[in-house]
Scaffold this active site. Sequence first.
Site, mmCIF file in Angstrom:
data_model
loop_
_atom_site.group_PDB
_atom_site.id
_atom_site.type_symbol
_atom_site.label_atom_id
_atom_site.label_comp_id
_atom_site.label_asym_id
_atom_site.label_seq_id
_atom_site.Cartn_x
_atom_site.Cartn_y
_atom_site.Cartn_z
ATOM 1 N N ASP A 108 1.714 -4.884 8.583
ATOM 2 C CA ASP A 108 0.502 -4.070 8.476
ATOM 3 C C ASP A 108 -0.681 -5.031 8.329
ATOM 4 O O ASP A 108 -0.736 -5.819 7.373
ATOM 5 C CB ASP A 108 0.609 -3.127 7.275
ATOM 6 C CG ASP A 108 -0.532 -2.112 7.257
ATOM 7 O OD1 ASP A 108 -1.645 -2.451 7.722
ATOM 8 O OD2 ASP A 108 -0.313 -0.996 6.749
ATOM 9 N N ARG A 163 -11.659 -4.726 -7.188
ATOM 10 C CA ARG A 163 -11.602 -5.432 -5.906
ATOM 11 C C ARG A 163 -13.001 -5.707 -5.381
ATOM 12 O O ARG A 163 -13.851 -4.814 -5.379
ATOM 13 C CB ARG A 163 -10.909 -4.583 -4.843
ATOM 14 C CG ARG A 163 -9.478 -4.374 -5.014
ATOM 15 C CD ARG A 163 -8.851 -3.858 -3.714
ATOM 16 N NE ARG A 163 -9.557 -2.730 -3.141
ATOM 17 C CZ ARG A 163 -9.191 -2.120 -2.031
ATOM 18 N NH1 ARG A 163 -8.141 -2.555 -1.357
ATOM 19 N NH2 ARG A 163 -9.865 -1.090 -1.554
ATOM 20 N N PHE A 175 0.849 -1.197 0.000
ATOM 21 C CA PHE A 175 0.000 0.000 0.000
ATOM 22 C C PHE A 175 0.889 1.253 0.000
ATOM 23 O O PHE A 175 1.822 1.343 0.811
ATOM 24 C CB PHE A 175 -0.908 -0.020 1.229
ATOM 25 C CG PHE A 175 -2.026 0.976 1.173
ATOM 26 C CD1 PHE A 175 -3.199 0.689 0.508
ATOM 27 C CD2 PHE A 175 -1.900 2.212 1.781
ATOM 28 C CE1 PHE A 175 -4.234 1.606 0.463
ATOM 29 C CE2 PHE A 175 -2.932 3.143 1.738
ATOM 30 C CZ PHE A 175 -4.100 2.836 1.071
ATOM 31 N N TYR A 220 -11.184 0.995 10.463
ATOM 32 C CA TYR A 220 -12.403 1.278 9.688
ATOM 33 C C TYR A 220 -12.681 0.266 8.583
ATOM 34 O O TYR A 220 -13.640 0.417 7.845
ATOM 35 C CB TYR A 220 -12.381 2.702 9.105
ATOM 36 C CG TYR A 220 -11.157 3.068 8.279
ATOM 37 C CD1 TYR A 220 -10.986 2.599 6.986
ATOM 38 C CD2 TYR A 220 -10.178 3.904 8.805
ATOM 39 C CE1 TYR A 220 -9.878 2.937 6.235
ATOM 40 C CE2 TYR A 220 -9.065 4.258 8.067
ATOM 41 C CZ TYR A 220 -8.908 3.770 6.782
ATOM 42 O OH TYR A 220 -7.810 4.108 6.058
ATOM 43 N N LYS A 221 -11.849 -0.768 8.459
ATOM 44 C CA LYS A 221 -12.085 -1.783 7.425
ATOM 45 C C LYS A 221 -12.907 -2.911 8.050
ATOM 46 O O LYS A 221 -14.089 -2.742 8.323
ATOM 47 C CB LYS A 221 -10.758 -2.225 6.826
ATOM 48 C CG LYS A 221 -10.132 -1.094 5.986
ATOM 49 C CD LYS A 221 -8.738 -1.375 5.503
ATOM 50 C CE LYS A 221 -8.223 -0.170 4.707
ATOM 51 N NZ LYS A 221 -6.761 -0.159 4.598
#
Length: 429
Positions: free
Chosen positions: A201, A388, A132, A226-227
């Site tokens: 991560d 995705r 990322f 928040y995922k």
Amino acid sequence: MHPDLTLSHAQALDAADPLASLREQFHLPCDIIYLDGNSLGASPKATAARVAHTLSHEWAKDLIGSWNTAGWFDMPLSVGDKIARVIGAQPGQVVAADTTSINLFKVLSAALMLQREQAPQRTRIVSERHNFPTDLYIAQGLCREHGFTLTLVDDGEVLPALGDDVAVLMLTHVNYRTGAMHDMAKTTAAAHACGVLTVWDLAHSAGAVPVELLAHDADFAVGCGYKYLNGGPGAPAFAWVHPRHVDAVWQPLSGWWGHGAPFAFSPDYAPAQGIARYQCGTQPMLSMVALDEGINTFLKAQDWGGMAALRAKSLAMTDLFMALVEPIAQAHDLTIVTPKQHEQRGSQVSIAKDTGAYAIVQALIGRGVIGDFRAGDGSGRFGQDIMRFGFTPLYLRFEDVWHAAQHLQAVMDSGEWQHARFQQRGAVT
Ligand SMILES: *Cc1c(COP(=O)(O)O)cnc(C)c1O
């Protein structure tokens, strides 16, 4: 031999799903199939009332006293204790605070400083080219500041890059683009055998796949609220440091919340013992209570088999989606880039296409199937544009998987995606 790919089979899987009732815990518009919980988790129904209570009682009535009486001051650690249960850590080892980017800055810096003290010849950070970007940017910033260099290797090719000049291996456990998952135990062991510290991560892992930080002997980890933890937009993130390292160095954002006695108001910084020192300053309590509610909701799955049941359902969903997409992919030049092997797969299915991936995602969104698009850089095996689709076992149904694939087929067979209105790009893709 052949999997049953009928709608009635998908409905039968839902009828037999031990986790099915958890969907009721979430707000999910009935005209939407939400396959983007890997980017922003859905809103638990309990969250609105919890945040309203914090506003109307804890803040409006009790004012500053709520730092003590409502437990606000302790929340980074009390919420951290709940996150610990999801990532194979012990109570007292996780702090919920700040953002993933900021926490990565803290832990990566700490790892580099540990190595600088113990093995100053180690001057490289190794990571993957398609990690990322914020992770790579944070590493680049620390390299400029401290004289380290960042070496990027092709995805999955990290072990040969390790050596006696490498300080830190920084990896995202489940790749945000491809959904490919590293073997944390094996990778960490190989890194340690070379004297390399590991920074993981867990943005696409926490709440999505089983994680065993202590059992797999990781050194440092960060992750996202928040995922898959459903903490709400911009929710606090988290940090974990193995107990063998946690008191060995300062983290660089040495603010007062990480002080051993913040209300002594001493002019001299003396870090707290343990993970508390990975705090910096005052945390956003409205977001913190929403994160707490997200994790409370997640932990309700414990009553229905917990992470083992979630993982089994996630794999069954991604298996089903891959099987349904296979013939569509063959007919329309799409490539499923997410690994077929279960032990290498996160909780998403990513599909690459050289041109048109953005428009296809837009056409699906137009039909209420919410996935997302991640641009490629054209480099290497994993550098294509990607669509995705995240599969969140807490609140999705097998029926949703089936309908999503039907919509993809319709969008492709009809050429609907080629319509001009699907080509326009917004600021957030
Ligand atoms: C989502 C994500 C982030 C998000 O970072 P923020 O600081 O919350 O913007 C970071 N790293 C990875 C790997 C992610 O998937």
